[in-house]
Design an enzyme around this catalytic site. Sequence first.
Site: not given
Length: 281
Positions: A148-149, A152, A211
């Site tokens: 997820h990070e 981003h 997100e």
Amino acid sequence: MSVGKHQIYERRALGGLVAAICLLLQFQGCAEVPITHRKGLHLVPETELLNMSLQQYDEVLKKSKLSSDTHKVEMVRRTGNRIAKAAEGFLAESGQQDKIKNYKWKFNLVEDDKTVNAWVMPGGKAAVYTGILSYTQNEAGLAVVLGHEVAHALADHGNERMSEALIANMGGMALSVALTRQPQQTQQLFMTVYGAGANVGFLLPYSRLHESEADRIGLTLMARAGYDPREAIPFWERMSKQEGKSRPPEFLSTHPATETRIADIKKYIPEALPYYDKSKK
Ligand SMILES: [Zn+2]
């Protein structure tokens, strides 16, 4: 740093305007997000963000207590490096080979059981806080977080947020100028934008959109790295138990309601599973 409702509405209007400009003029400062193909506003030169990231990352590490638990540190580095390799494969396959050179990956584990957080600054400088490990529980859970990070970072969400923050807070000043004129405020903005601050009481538009993009891209990254993307569901279920307690930066404060998120993740899993199957061959 907090903003009133009025400013939030202004930012929403700004977001709409940006989308319209990007769509109609194919504006140079707009770039496309991989997989979702959304156009985002990128006004800050990549090199400036990379330079700032180097400085701020060292600064954060200096002020933090790094974990001395070699088993956990190794797990964070091993998972991080597998996700990083998957990210580079993803960039190469999507015709963005030129971006790979910007990443000099670093994964550090900060000893702080109260902070349920993780973040990646430009250039792949990452930190995981020990507080999130009780929710990740295993390596696949950690891969959900790091996928997820890193997503981003690949989607350049930081540039988009920094561009908006400079417009909203510093009159649209260039980052280099803002750093010279108001170094402290600019550094604080940078930390907020990357979710790396200690207290982020700061609402940014697009956060739900960011997100959901990071979840979607993150699932394919973890799958490419050989982790079962279905593990994202139990991980977010465990995280939902944290809700209502104190909300730390990035990892909870900007995140959409967990039920919505899990429903969306279920929709994206079929897109990621073929990569997981391929990774096992
Ligand atoms: Zn996020």
